[in-house]
Write a protein that holds these residues in place. Sequence first.
Motif, PDB file in Angstrom:
ATOM      1  N   ILE A   1     -46.579 -10.654  -3.285  1.00 43.29           N
ATOM      2  CA  ILE A   1     -47.665  -9.723  -2.971  1.00 43.29           C
ATOM      3  C   ILE A   1     -48.958 -10.473  -3.251  1.00 43.29           C
ATOM      4  O   ILE A   1     -49.095 -11.152  -4.261  1.00 43.29           O
ATOM      5  CB  ILE A   1     -47.537  -8.392  -3.739  1.00 43.29           C
ATOM      6  CG1 ILE A   1     -47.317  -8.600  -5.227  1.00 43.29           C
ATOM      7  CG2 ILE A   1     -46.421  -7.547  -3.130  1.00 43.29           C
ATOM      8  CD1 ILE A   1     -47.421  -7.308  -6.029  1.00 43.29           C
TER       9      ILE A   1
ATOM     10  N   TYR B   1     -52.950 -11.504  -3.783  1.00 48.39           N
ATOM     11  CA  TYR B   1     -54.164 -11.043  -4.464  1.00 48.39           C
ATOM     12  C   TYR B   1     -55.190 -10.622  -3.422  1.00 48.39           C
ATOM     13  O   TYR B   1     -55.379 -11.337  -2.426  1.00 48.39           O
ATOM     14  CB  TYR B   1     -54.776 -12.180  -5.298  1.00 48.39           C
ATOM     15  CG  TYR B   1     -53.982 -12.547  -6.520  1.00 48.39           C
ATOM     16  CD1 TYR B   1     -53.623 -11.579  -7.456  1.00 48.39           C
ATOM     17  CD2 TYR B   1     -53.596 -13.859  -6.748  1.00 48.39           C
ATOM     18  CE1 TYR B   1     -52.898 -11.925  -8.590  1.00 48.39           C
ATOM     19  CE2 TYR B   1     -52.866 -14.208  -7.883  1.00 48.39           C
ATOM     20  CZ  TYR B   1     -52.515 -13.235  -8.794  1.00 48.39           C
ATOM     21  OH  TYR B   1     -51.801 -13.575  -9.904  1.00 48.39           O
TER      22      TYR B   1
ATOM     23  N   HIS C   1     -55.600 -16.340   4.318  1.00 48.68           N
ATOM     24  CA  HIS C   1     -55.780 -17.597   5.063  1.00 48.68           C
ATOM     25  C   HIS C   1     -54.406 -18.043   5.563  1.00 48.68           C
ATOM     26  O   HIS C   1     -53.402 -17.356   5.335  1.00 48.68           O
ATOM     27  CB  HIS C   1     -56.492 -18.657   4.222  1.00 48.68           C
ATOM     28  CG  HIS C   1     -55.787 -19.085   2.962  1.00 48.68           C
ATOM     29  ND1 HIS C   1     -54.531 -19.656   2.952  1.00 48.68           N
ATOM     30  CD2 HIS C   1     -56.160 -19.024   1.653  1.00 48.68           C
ATOM     31  CE1 HIS C   1     -54.178 -19.944   1.711  1.00 48.68           C
ATOM     32  NE2 HIS C   1     -55.149 -19.549   0.900  1.00 48.68           N
TER      33      HIS C   1
ATOM     34  N   ASP D   1     -51.279  -7.449  -4.505  1.00 51.16           N
ATOM     35  CA  ASP D   1     -51.314  -7.512  -5.960  1.00 51.16           C
ATOM     36  C   ASP D   1     -52.761  -7.210  -6.346  1.00 51.16           C
ATOM     37  O   ASP D   1     -53.653  -8.017  -6.081  1.00 51.16           O
ATOM     38  CB  ASP D   1     -50.913  -8.951  -6.346  1.00 51.16           C
ATOM     39  CG  ASP D   1     -50.694  -9.139  -7.822  1.00 51.16           C
ATOM     40  OD1 ASP D   1     -50.962  -8.202  -8.579  1.00 51.16           O
ATOM     41  OD2 ASP D   1     -50.254 -10.239  -8.204  1.00 51.16           O
TER      42      ASP D   1
ATOM     43  N   TYR E   1     -41.071  -5.716  -6.440  1.00 48.78           N
ATOM     44  CA  TYR E   1     -39.876  -5.903  -5.607  1.00 48.78           C
ATOM     45  C   TYR E   1     -38.846  -4.810  -5.872  1.00 48.78           C
ATOM     46  O   TYR E   1     -38.040  -4.479  -4.998  1.00 48.78           O
ATOM     47  CB  TYR E   1     -39.245  -7.265  -5.903  1.00 48.78           C
ATOM     48  CG  TYR E   1     -40.182  -8.445  -5.726  1.00 48.78           C
ATOM     49  CD1 TYR E   1     -40.890  -8.618  -4.543  1.00 48.78           C
ATOM     50  CD2 TYR E   1     -40.352  -9.398  -6.736  1.00 48.78           C
ATOM     51  CE1 TYR E   1     -41.740  -9.709  -4.370  1.00 48.78           C
ATOM     52  CE2 TYR E   1     -41.195 -10.494  -6.569  1.00 48.78           C
ATOM     53  CZ  TYR E   1     -41.887 -10.633  -5.381  1.00 48.78           C
ATOM     54  OH  TYR E   1     -42.715 -11.712  -5.219  1.00 48.78           O
TER      55      TYR E   1
ATOM     56  N   GLY F   1     -44.310 -19.413  -2.655  1.00 48.14           N
ATOM     57  CA  GLY F   1     -44.871 -20.759  -2.622  1.00 48.14           C
ATOM     58  C   GLY F   1     -44.483 -21.461  -3.910  1.00 48.14           C
ATOM     59  O   GLY F   1     -44.228 -20.815  -4.931  1.00 48.14           O
TER      60      GLY F   1
ATOM     61  N   ASP G   1     -46.088 -22.924  -6.116  1.00 51.36           N
ATOM     62  CA  ASP G   1     -46.959 -22.714  -7.281  1.00 51.36           C
ATOM     63  C   ASP G   1     -46.550 -21.488  -8.093  1.00 51.36           C
ATOM     64  O   ASP G   1     -46.954 -21.358  -9.247  1.00 51.36           O
ATOM     65  CB  ASP G   1     -48.427 -22.568  -6.850  1.00 51.36           C
ATOM     66  CG  ASP G   1     -48.615 -21.613  -5.680  1.00 51.36           C
ATOM     67  OD1 ASP G   1     -47.734 -21.572  -4.801  1.00 51.36           O
ATOM     68  OD2 ASP G   1     -49.637 -20.901  -5.654  1.00 51.36           O
TER      69      ASP G   1
ATOM     70  N   LEU H   1     -49.535 -25.674   2.505  1.00 52.89           N
ATOM     71  CA  LEU H   1     -50.344 -26.219   3.590  1.00 52.89           C
ATOM     72  C   LEU H   1     -51.516 -26.924   2.912  1.00 52.89           C
ATOM     73  O   LEU H   1     -52.185 -26.346   2.060  1.00 52.89           O
ATOM     74  CB  LEU H   1     -50.862 -25.120   4.513  1.00 52.89           C
ATOM     75  CG  LEU H   1     -49.816 -24.241   5.198  1.00 52.89           C
ATOM     76  CD1 LEU H   1     -50.475 -23.371   6.257  1.00 52.89           C
ATOM     77  CD2 LEU H   1     -48.711 -25.074   5.822  1.00 52.89           C
TER      78      LEU H   1
ATOM     79  N   LYS I   1     -53.905 -28.395  -1.849  1.00 52.35           N
ATOM     80  CA  LYS I   1     -53.505 -27.059  -1.416  1.00 52.35           C
ATOM     81  C   LYS I   1     -54.706 -26.351  -0.778  1.00 52.35           C
ATOM     82  O   LYS I   1     -55.776 -26.278  -1.386  1.00 52.35           O
ATOM     83  CB  LYS I   1     -53.030 -26.267  -2.641  1.00 52.35           C
ATOM     84  CG  LYS I   1     -52.618 -24.850  -2.329  1.00 52.35           C
ATOM     85  CD  LYS I   1     -52.156 -24.150  -3.603  1.00 52.35           C
ATOM     86  CE  LYS I   1     -51.880 -22.691  -3.352  1.00 52.35           C
ATOM     87  NZ  LYS I   1     -52.490 -21.795  -4.297  1.00 52.35           N
ATOM     88  N   MET I   2     -54.503 -25.858   0.434  1.00 55.05           N
ATOM     89  CA  MET I   2     -55.587 -25.109   1.074  1.00 55.05           C
ATOM     90  C   MET I   2     -55.870 -23.858   0.256  1.00 55.05           C
ATOM     91  O   MET I   2     -54.951 -23.149  -0.128  1.00 55.05           O
ATOM     92  CB  MET I   2     -55.127 -24.709   2.470  1.00 55.05           C
ATOM     93  CG  MET I   2     -56.048 -23.730   3.153  1.00 55.05           C
ATOM     94  SD  MET I   2     -55.352 -23.207   4.713  1.00 55.05           S
ATOM     95  CE  MET I   2     -55.108 -24.759   5.479  1.00 55.05           C
TER      96      MET I   2
HETATM   97  N1  MSP Z   1     -50.306 -12.347  -6.515  1.00 58.24           N
HETATM   98  C1  MSP Z   1     -49.543 -13.521  -6.724  1.00 58.24           C
HETATM   99  C2  MSP Z   1     -48.098 -13.313  -6.308  1.00 58.24           C
HETATM  100  C3  MSP Z   1     -47.416 -12.187  -6.985  1.00 58.24           C
HETATM  101  S1  MSP Z   1     -45.783 -11.988  -6.395  1.00 58.24           S
HETATM  102  C4  MSP Z   1     -45.092 -10.956  -7.473  1.00 58.24           C
HETATM  103  C5  MSP Z   1     -50.144 -14.672  -5.938  1.00 58.24           C
HETATM  104  N2  MSP Z   1     -50.917 -14.349  -4.920  1.00 58.24           N
HETATM  105  S2  MSP Z   1     -51.674 -15.388  -3.973  1.00 58.24           S
HETATM  106  O1  MSP Z   1     -52.360 -14.569  -3.017  1.00 58.24           O
HETATM  107  O2  MSP Z   1     -52.464 -16.271  -4.759  1.00 58.24           O
HETATM  108  O3  MSP Z   1     -50.597 -16.278  -3.307  1.00 58.24           O
HETATM  109  C6  MSP Z   1     -49.544 -15.718  -2.617  1.00 58.24           C
HETATM  110  C7  MSP Z   1     -48.702 -16.749  -1.926  1.00 58.24           C
HETATM  111  O4  MSP Z   1     -49.457 -17.493  -0.993  1.00 58.24           O
HETATM  112  C8  MSP Z   1     -48.043 -17.732  -2.865  1.00 58.24           C
HETATM  113  O5  MSP Z   1     -46.667 -17.859  -2.512  1.00 58.24           O
HETATM  114  C9  MSP Z   1     -48.748 -19.013  -2.567  1.00 58.24           C
HETATM  115  O6  MSP Z   1     -47.920 -20.119  -2.734  1.00 58.24           O
HETATM  116  C10 MSP Z   1     -49.071 -18.819  -1.105  1.00 58.24           C
HETATM  117  N3  MSP Z   1     -50.108 -19.725  -0.707  1.00 58.24           N
HETATM  118  C11 MSP Z   1     -51.415 -19.700  -1.089  1.00 58.24           C
HETATM  119  N4  MSP Z   1     -52.011 -20.832  -0.595  1.00 58.24           N
HETATM  120  C12 MSP Z   1     -51.110 -21.565   0.086  1.00 58.24           C
HETATM  121  C13 MSP Z   1     -51.157 -22.733   0.826  1.00 58.24           C
HETATM  122  N5  MSP Z   1     -52.242 -23.439   0.944  1.00 58.24           N
HETATM  123  N6  MSP Z   1     -50.012 -23.113   1.454  1.00 58.24           N
HETATM  124  C14 MSP Z   1     -48.870 -22.382   1.420  1.00 58.24           C
HETATM  125  N7  MSP Z   1     -48.788 -21.276   0.715  1.00 58.24           N
HETATM  126  C15 MSP Z   1     -49.884 -20.884  -0.002  1.00 58.24           C
HETATM  127  O7  MSP Z   1     -49.872 -15.811  -6.258  1.00 58.24           O
END
Ligand code: MSP
Length: 514
Positions: A11, A13, A19, A50, A233, A263, A265, A295, A301-302
Amino acid sequence: MAKAFYLTTPIYYVNDAPHIGHAYTTVAGDVLTRWHRARGEEVWFLTGTDEHGEKVLRTAEANNVAPQDWCDRLVEEAWKPVWKDLNIANDDFIRTTQPRHIVRVQKFLQGLMDSGFIYEGKYEGPYCVGCEEFKLESDLIDGNCPIHSKPVENLSETNWFFKLSEFAQPLLDRYRNNPEACQPESARNEVVAFLEGGVQDLSISRSSFSWGIPVPWDQDQVVYVWFDALLNYATAVGLGEDSDGELGEKFKKTWPVSVHLVGKDILRFHAVIWPAMLMAAKLPLPERVFAHGWLLVGGEKMSKSKLTGIAPADITSHFGVDAFRYYFLRAIPFGSDGSFSWEDMAARYTSELANDFGNLASRATAMIEKYCDGVLPERSSDQELEKFLVDTCRKADDAFIKLDFQTGINSIMEFCKRVNGYLTEKEPWSLAKDPSRKKEIDEILYNTAESLRALAILFYPVMPTTSEKLWEMIGGNSLGDISQMKIFDVAQWGQLEPGTKVSKGDALFPRLED
Ligand code: MSP
């Protein structure tokens, strides 16, 4: 009662709009769930947002908006519309500010408190608001978070702690005995190494701000945002509801999760903290966590915070939605990092989508219009094409269910190329000069139309709109809606009904403007 294939994305943020990194995960989830639906399985696909925690709170404050209003606005104006534009067919969208989530998180937490997994303690150490994560000194590079390249903040708070350390050994046993549970292998190795290094108990509440779910027995504290978020979940499918009621039934039918897409991270949260929470609550564990790569832009990391985020619409406005869905899964092995480049995307669009796939569809339908009055000729078959198709379906299915999207897409493309080769070898346009060879032309064009039927169905999970257009062109609707077609029936040759109207329609992938 057959269990549903239950897939989740993280979920997201809502501190900003999506993006293409976020879209990458969600599209992968959509493709995989569409594939499983086409296998005839019942599917549940969850995504959401989230919304609690300091990161979102600080963004709302910086914009002079109340946090709930900020979240409502971002969800309705940014996140949901982007998923709609990308043709994401999620079954549910959970927001962590929804009452259904809040009450179930509180109930779960109270359960862990009552069973002795929670105690009061003092947290002192580094915290990265960007990650919303308590860091170890050893994680930092020159005092900075390695992901956000920004200084961490030092926290000192009296909080509630979860006895995470009790679960290090059971988790190690699980990953050693059940490699499927965490993939790809590099991700599992990372988790195993982390667990072997020892795990500390986890602070699961915060007292310095109030944007979160109140800890049920301590109104001065809110639940740590990750503890809150991971539970989505389970809360989304009725965690803790009466097992005889409708929601209890839903939980039985969906739980445990089949695949968590994340992802890399956020792997530790999903492969360490989350299963430990479930173990403590004596709930079945997710079958698989799959960590994909990033990506990258300029090798990093973008991310929006580094101002390198590209909005999906920047790409789809030029290449279209289906090319977007296709490109990232085709170009980057799922699990590895990959760089986005306009040049590479344009090259693949032209050579694979427009030339190999789109041209095949227009050539074949144009010839049926020209040589067969736009009507599908009598049934015929071609052993070699049929066999190729049987192998393609098997290879593609094996690959997709392993989340090897690249191999799955390539195998479908190989079939497409084979059909192009078939037309080039048979040269129906040359045969057309001799009226006595009309039957041969009919055979070639029926076989090509059947191949297009197969391609439309096989590509439907990846490129739904294009497949619908192609389905329309070849008169597939007489067989039913394309969304109802099943992968395991694709290779059965001769399904298109002779006499059905075929029309050329517009190019599936129009030529790119400079
Ligand atoms: N809110 C948490 C996730 C909670 S799940 C119980 C979070 N949010 S996030 O918006 O920062 O990232 C969500 C997802 O987007 C993550 O899986 C993260 O890896 C993915 N990505 C964010 N930037 C990314 C790239 N540049 N490339 C690929 N995936 C990326 O973390």
